[in-house]
Structures are given as structure tokens and as C-alpha cells.
Enzyme design. Structure first.
Site, PDB file in Angstrom:
ATOM      1  N   SER A  68       0.881  -1.408   0.055  1.00 53.91           N
ATOM      2  CA  SER A  68      -0.064   0.000  -0.026  1.00 53.91           C
ATOM      3  C   SER A  68       0.788   1.372  -0.071  1.00 53.91           C
ATOM      4  O   SER A  68       0.482   2.258  -0.794  1.00 53.91           O
ATOM      5  CB  SER A  68      -1.098   0.007   1.314  1.00 53.91           C
ATOM      6  OG  SER A  68      -0.155  -0.188   2.318  1.00 53.91           O
ATOM      7  N   PHE A  89      -2.657  -3.936 -23.023  1.00 52.53           N
ATOM      8  CA  PHE A  89      -2.285  -2.841 -21.759  1.00 52.53           C
ATOM      9  C   PHE A  89      -3.431  -2.508 -21.011  1.00 52.53           C
ATOM     10  O   PHE A  89      -3.027  -2.519 -19.884  1.00 52.53           O
ATOM     11  CB  PHE A  89      -2.023  -1.620 -22.679  1.00 52.53           C
ATOM     12  CG  PHE A  89      -1.361  -0.710 -21.801  1.00 52.53           C
ATOM     13  CD1 PHE A  89      -2.128   0.078 -21.002  1.00 52.53           C
ATOM     14  CD2 PHE A  89       0.154  -0.500 -21.990  1.00 52.53           C
ATOM     15  CE1 PHE A  89      -1.532   1.212 -20.249  1.00 52.53           C
ATOM     16  CE2 PHE A  89       0.971   0.460 -20.911  1.00 52.53           C
ATOM     17  CZ  PHE A  89      -0.053   1.223 -20.429  1.00 52.53           C
ATOM     18  N   GLU A 403      -9.092   5.767 -24.708  1.00 57.07           N
ATOM     19  CA  GLU A 403      -8.446   5.583 -25.962  1.00 57.07           C
ATOM     20  C   GLU A 403      -9.343   6.431 -27.163  1.00 57.07           C
ATOM     21  O   GLU A 403     -10.306   6.415 -27.016  1.00 57.07           O
ATOM     22  CB  GLU A 403      -8.462   4.045 -26.237  1.00 57.07           C
ATOM     23  CG  GLU A 403      -7.844   3.557 -27.508  1.00 57.07           C
ATOM     24  CD  GLU A 403      -7.998   2.127 -28.079  1.00 57.07           C
ATOM     25  OE1 GLU A 403      -7.720   1.714 -29.007  1.00 57.07           O
ATOM     26  OE2 GLU A 403      -8.361   1.202 -26.994  1.00 57.07           O
ATOM     27  N   GLY A 406     -12.935   5.788 -32.403  1.00 50.93           N
ATOM     28  CA  GLY A 406     -13.262   5.700 -34.023  1.00 50.93           C
ATOM     29  C   GLY A 406     -14.995   6.051 -34.109  1.00 50.93           C
ATOM     30  O   GLY A 406     -15.367   5.965 -35.292  1.00 50.93           O
ATOM     31  N   ARG A 475     -15.125   1.394 -39.193  1.00 49.04           N
ATOM     32  CA  ARG A 475     -13.750   1.363 -38.811  1.00 49.04           C
ATOM     33  C   ARG A 475     -13.780  -0.342 -38.324  1.00 49.04           C
ATOM     34  O   ARG A 475     -12.564  -0.612 -38.072  1.00 49.04           O
ATOM     35  CB  ARG A 475     -13.930   1.894 -37.273  1.00 49.04           C
ATOM     36  CG  ARG A 475     -15.074   1.286 -36.071  1.00 49.04           C
ATOM     37  CD  ARG A 475     -14.939   2.065 -34.861  1.00 49.04           C
ATOM     38  NE  ARG A 475     -15.857   1.604 -33.883  1.00 49.04           N
ATOM     39  CZ  ARG A 475     -15.980   1.942 -32.724  1.00 49.04           C
ATOM     40  NH1 ARG A 475     -15.008   2.635 -32.132  1.00 49.04           N
ATOM     41  NH2 ARG A 475     -16.953   1.432 -31.706  1.00 49.04           N
ATOM     42  N   ASN A 491      -0.208   3.964 -10.550  1.00 42.73           N
ATOM     43  CA  ASN A 491       0.616   4.367  -9.502  1.00 42.73           C
ATOM     44  C   ASN A 491       1.908   3.372  -9.488  1.00 42.73           C
ATOM     45  O   ASN A 491       1.991   2.571 -10.638  1.00 42.73           O
ATOM     46  CB  ASN A 491      -0.051   4.252  -8.084  1.00 42.73           C
ATOM     47  CG  ASN A 491      -0.750   2.847  -7.759  1.00 42.73           C
ATOM     48  OD1 ASN A 491      -0.144   1.731  -8.096  1.00 42.73           O
ATOM     49  ND2 ASN A 491      -1.991   2.594  -7.382  1.00 42.73           N
ATOM     50  N   ARG A 493       2.952   0.957  -7.716  1.00 38.78           N
ATOM     51  CA  ARG A 493       2.888  -0.541  -7.435  1.00 38.78           C
ATOM     52  C   ARG A 493       2.262  -1.254  -8.700  1.00 38.78           C
ATOM     53  O   ARG A 493       2.451  -2.240  -9.182  1.00 38.78           O
ATOM     54  CB  ARG A 493       1.820  -0.689  -6.272  1.00 38.78           C
ATOM     55  CG  ARG A 493       1.545  -2.260  -5.958  1.00 38.78           C
ATOM     56  CD  ARG A 493       0.810  -2.124  -4.704  1.00 38.78           C
ATOM     57  NE  ARG A 493       0.634  -3.549  -4.207  1.00 38.78           N
ATOM     58  CZ  ARG A 493      -0.377  -4.012  -3.262  1.00 38.78           C
ATOM     59  NH1 ARG A 493      -1.409  -3.195  -2.775  1.00 38.78           N
ATOM     60  NH2 ARG A 493      -0.527  -5.038  -2.646  1.00 38.78           N
ATOM     61  N   ARG A 502       5.188  -7.737 -18.413  1.00 40.13           N
ATOM     62  CA  ARG A 502       5.287  -6.949 -19.759  1.00 40.13           C
ATOM     63  C   ARG A 502       6.687  -6.856 -20.292  1.00 40.13           C
ATOM     64  O   ARG A 502       7.102  -6.124 -21.379  1.00 40.13           O
ATOM     65  CB  ARG A 502       4.423  -5.939 -20.203  1.00 40.13           C
ATOM     66  CG  ARG A 502       2.879  -6.270 -19.897  1.00 40.13           C
ATOM     67  CD  ARG A 502       2.570  -7.685 -20.906  1.00 40.13           C
ATOM     68  NE  ARG A 502       1.080  -7.844 -20.798  1.00 40.13           N
ATOM     69  CZ  ARG A 502       0.583  -9.008 -21.180  1.00 40.13           C
ATOM     70  NH1 ARG A 502       1.183  -9.863 -21.794  1.00 40.13           N
ATOM     71  NH2 ARG A 502      -0.771  -9.319 -21.016  1.00 40.13           N
TER      72      ARG A 502
END
Length: 548
Positions: A68, A89, A403, A406, A475, A491, A493, A502
Site C-alpha cells: 500500500s 495494455f 483511448e 473511432g 471502422r 501508480n 505499485r 510485460r
């Protein structure tokens, strides 16, 4: 005569870009949180007196997985990458999380509302829905010859005889006990779950809207706070979760008793009596005077997205006059509309104005208590724009994944083609595979084939738009190699969780096999985070790159 500009030609990239647009993140944030929780506020004076002690504390927190203290900071990145990168992602969005028992307000196409906890929504979205009735038949019947009640249950083709009983209640009890001891439920995947929409709000007019759910995310175990309002609403969420207030968006951890949050409410529906006939005529005259200036010779209806000549278009108030009189003479509130769409919209507005009654809006609700509320598994939603908010226990909150859409703008023809450094050939089986460099012929084939497909796909996309097909439909022909952009807030963490999964690193205790393109994004984020929090970054690497 004005020439129609030539459509943009497709362009190709092989890089990813990550820009840190804002942050409140430093090693001091970690030390502050850790020392206040154990030694109190007076410990803040000691933060910069002993660097080695600070370094040791952060390393201890990381090693023993006290997570935390690493959550009291925030970083917002602007990322440009292909669509397929974002599909991976957004599973690692962080910080903005809700408790599992938080009720989300869902809205049907007909406007009917119902509530479902975000935990149940996650389970149904990803794992399906369990039938309420077990895979068993049978029950209680009267055995005339014996003069008793017979209990039996058929389960998966086998009859289980449960004996004769003096009373019906005893026989039914035996059946219920058997079913409790042998639970068997079917798991169904319901496509309708993924068509759910949430109640959201226009952040300018505060009127209720409807938005489609894009994804439901399990965000990990997080420290929670509980906000209680004067109307009795309770919101349990992480300190970083964005909450809508009369002054705009604010982090939950920054809210105090006496502040207000925007919550579900109602207001009197506008009436045409509020706009006197003379004023209404004046607004109409002023609007018609702007027509030649604000409508091009060839323009597009903002309601149906079809092209028309100027003489076939009228200026329409995007936010109706009956909803907001202050926008009646606002040029930015005017947009071209074809005759059919304008007539339909105007008729609906007038009918609504005459009807009166109530309309759903967001209204302020004063906070009466803010307390810490333990740690538990948390969840979040991603919803379509343009507002990206939803109701959680009746309070307006934001999702943390924005994001490029479209639906509201034409997507630009920028596509991903890997450069020569991208390894193309996979060897081995899943879990033990590796990628090796491809041949010149394989790289040439990859580049040529991708470019051909991209050009054809974008030509088709433009052809559909020119024919009047809505952007949100057209699209669908575009490939996932198209570049998009987004804002992502996290954040330290949660960023460490992301980097552990990744990116590949020689100091990692747990091996990871990320796709190279998302690893490129991770490497750029890691580079900027390391400069903000060098002690935390060093402890992360020293402890095997495992997030606390």
C-alpha cells in the site's frame, strides 16, 4: 469552386511513443505513507535527514511485499501504439478500482435501469453465468403401497434412492440435503452480458446518457476508503479513483467531509413556457443568419453523418434550447443537420418540452464521512466515450482507460510495420518458446503484405464513409495494426505489476514472455518512472522485479 482535399495517404511506423504528461510521484510518497502509518505525522521531519535509512525502508517494504505505501502516487502517460498493444495494455490499468460489492447502474435501450455488483459483472463477462437449477431431477412422490413419502433424485443419469419417510417435509428435507451435498450447476456463456450499457452523464449539461461497456477488469487487492454522503450513499474505492464533483474530477483520497460529489438525481423537465415566443423567434432569426458562415458548400449532417449540399442543410442546436437556454446563441453549439434529421430532432424536443415532468440528472450530494476500509479484491470498468463515466452505488465515477475513439472522428491512416530488428520466427512450444530473427525474404514479405492490406483496408474505410456509413460501423474494416492513442493513469505499485509481466529483464525472478511491441511501451514507461522514483526503482530490481 472549392476543391475537395485529397485523402491522406497511409504512412507506416515501427516505433512506440510514451509521454509522461503529468505526475505526483516520488520516493518521498512511499516514505511518507510508510512512516505515517507506524510513527505518526512527526516522522515526516525525518524524511530527508538520512538517505541510507530511507533507502533501507523502501527496500524492506519491497522485500516483504508491503504494497500500500507504493500506491500513494500517480503518473499519467500519453501513449501512441498499434491497437493490438492496447488490447493487452488495458488489462493492467491501475489505481482506479472499486470494491466488488459496488453496484453498477445498467440501462437498457428502452431506458429501464437495473443494478448489478461489479464483481458479478466481471464473473459473467469473463466466465459465463451459472444456471440457478442443478443438473438433477426427481423429488418427492407418494408411495401408496407403503403409505409413505418416497424421496429420490436423478442426477446425471443415475437414480439416487433416498428412502421412505413418514412426512412430506422429511422427504423434501432429504432431497434438499442431497442437492446441497452434490452441487452441480451448468455454466452458460451469455452473449447478452457483453451488450450491457451503463448509465453515464454528460459532464457539461449533467443530463443522463447511456454508454456501452468495453471491458470489466479485475484490478488486484487494493487498500480502500469508504465515502458516505448525506443521502446515505456509500462508495468503497481506492484513493486514486476519480470521482465527479461540482468542481470537476477529483481523486477520492482528496475528498473531505463537507465536500460534495455528483450523484444520480432528477430535475424538472424543461418546459416551452421557459422560452417566451418572442425570444424563440429571435433565436431562430439569429440562427438562420449564421447559416451561410457556418455551413460549407458541401457539408456533413452531424446526426446521420451523410454529406449534403448547403441548401439541404439547416443549423441545429446540438444541446437543445429547451435543455439549456444559455447555449442558444453559442456558435459552438451549432452544427449542420439535414432536413429529415432536423425535423425529427425538433419534434422530439418540442414533445419533451410540452410534456414536463422529471428528467435524470447528476446532482451534488454532500460527504458526511471518509474512512479507511481495509484491503480486498477490486474491479473496474472501461466504457465508451465521449464521457467515460458511470454510476457506482449512485455516485458518478470515471473509468481509467481513455483511448482514441473511432466513433467520433475519422481514424488516421498510420499503421505498424516491424523493422528489421523485430524477430519474426517462433520456435518451441508455448511456455518454452523463443523468437529468432527472420530472413531477408521473410522481412520483405511481412512488410509488403502488411502495407498492401493496410492500403486496401483504409481505401475501403474511406469509401464507406463517403457513402454515408457511420464511422462506428466503417471502422470495423480497419486492422489491429492501426495506430491509436490513449491516456493511462497508474501508480508505482501497479506499474511494477505491468513491468513484471510485460518486460524481460536479467534481474527478474519470474520469467516473462511478452510480445515485443508491448515490451517496447513498457521499456519507455520504465525509463521515465526510474527518473521519478530512483530508490523505489532500485528496490524493485534488487528484489527480482516482483511487485509488492
Amino acid at each position: 469552386m472549392t476543391e475537395t482535399p485529397a485523402p491522406p495517404a497511409p504512412s507506416f511506423r515501427s516505433d512506440m511513443t510514451v509521454e509522461l504528461v503529468k505526475h505526483s510521484a516520488s520516493d518521498t510518497d512511499v516514505l511518507w505513507a510508510a512512516r505515517v502509518s507506524t510513527a505518526g505525522e512527526q516522522s515526516l521531519d525525518e524524511l530527508n535527514k538520512d538517505p541510507e535509512r530511507s533507502k533501507g525502508l523502501i527496500n524492506y517494504l519491497m522485500r516483504d511485499r508491503h504494497g500500500s505505501p507504493f500506491e500513494h502516487n500517480s503518473m499519467t502517460f500519453f501513449i501512441s501504439a498499434p491497437l493490438f498493444v492496447f488490447r493487452e495494455f488495458h488489462r493492467h490499468r491501475v489505481g482506479w478500482c472499486l470494491a466488488g460489492d459496488t453496484e453498477i447502474t445498467l440501462e437498457s435501450e428502452a431506458g429501464n435501469l437495473r443494478r448489478k455488483t461489479i464483481k458479478d459483472l466481471y464473473q459473467q463477462w469473463h466466465h459465463g453465468v451459472e444456471d440457478q437449477l442443478p443438473w438433477s431431477a426427481g423429488g418427492v412422490t407418494w408411495h401408496a403401497k407403503a403409505g409413505k413419502w418416497r424421496a429420490q433424485v436423478w442426477r446425471q443419469g443415475v437414480c439416487h434412492y433416498l428412502g421412505l419417510h413418514e412426512s412430506r417435509e422429511a422427504a423434501e428435507s432429504a432431497v434438499l440435503e442431497f442437492r446441497d451435498q452434490h452441487p452441480t450447476t451448468r455454466l452458460r456463456r451469455l452473449g447478452s452480458v457483453r451488450r450491457n450499457h451503463v448509465r453515464c452523464y454528460d459532464e457539461e449539461t449533467l443530463t443522463a446518457q447511456r454508454a456501452r461497456i468495453v471491458d470489466v477488469i479485475e484490478s488486484g487487492v487494493k487498500q480502500l476508503i469508504k465515502i458516505t454522503t448525506a443521502a446515505g450513499r456509500e462508495l468503497r474505492c481506492s484513493v486514486d479513483h476519480a470521482v465527479f464533483t461540482p468542481d470537476g474530477w477529483c481523486k477520492a483520497g482528496e475528498l473531505r467531509v463537507g465536500d460534495a460529489v455528483m450523484a444520480a438525481g432528477t430535475a424538472a423537465r424543461p418546459s416551452d413556457r421557459l422560452v417566451p415566443p418572442g425570444l424563440r423567434r429571435g433565436i431562430g432569426v439569429w440562427t438562420s443568419m449564421q447559416r451561410e458562415r457556418l455551413i460549407a458548400e458541401q457539408d456533413v449532417c452531424h446526426l446521420c453523418s451523410r454529406p449534403f449540399a448547403r441548401q439541404d442543410l439547416a443549423l441545429d442546436h446540438v444541446i437543445p434550447v429547451v435543455d439549456d437556454l444559455s447555449r442558444a446563441l453559442d456558435e459552438s453549439n451549432l452544427a449542420p443537420a439535414c432536413a429529415d434529421c432536423h425535423a425529427t430532432k425538433s419534434a422530439g424536443e418540442q414533445a419533451r418540452a410540452k410534456r414536463g415532468g422529471k428528467v435524470a440528472v447528476a446532482r451534488p450530494d454532500e460527504i458526511v464521512a471518509v474512512i479507511e476500509d481495509g484491503e480486498e479484491m477490486t474491479y473496474d470498468l472501461s466504457v465508451e466515450g465521449p464521457w467515460h463515466n458511470f454510476l457506482a452505488n449512485g455516485i458518478v465515477v470515471h473509468n481509467s482507460y481513455n483511448e482514441e475513439s473511432g466513433r467520433y472522428r475519422q481514424l488516421q491512416p498510420v499503421f505498424y510495420i516491424p523493422d528489421a530488428s523485430r524477430k519474426l520466427v517462433q520456435q518451441g512450444r508455448p511456455g518454452k518458446y523463443e523468437f529468432v530473427a527472420g530472413t531477408e525474404e521473410q522481412h520483405e514479405l511481412t512488410s509488403r503484405s502488411m502495407a498492401e492490406v493496410y492500403r486496401k483496408a483504409y481505401e475501403t474505410y474511406e469509401e464507406m464513409l463517403a457513402a454515408g456509413v457511420a464511422r462506428e460501423v466503417a471502422r470495423a474494416v480497419l486492422p489491429v495494426g492501426l495506430y491509436s492513442s490513449m491516456y493511462a493513469t497508474c501508480n508505482a505499485r501497479s506499474l511494477m505489476h505491468f513491468l513484471g509481466l510485460r518486460t524481460q529483464h536479467e534481474q527478474a525472478k519470474v520469467p516473462s514472455f511478452p510480445q515485443r511491441e508491448i515490451e517496447m511501451v513498457g521499456e519507455l514507461m520504465e525509463e521515465q518512472w526510474a527518473k521519478l522514483m530512483p530508490l523505489t526503482y532500485a528496490a524493485f530490481n534488487a528484489n527480482g522485479r516482483v511487485a509488492p
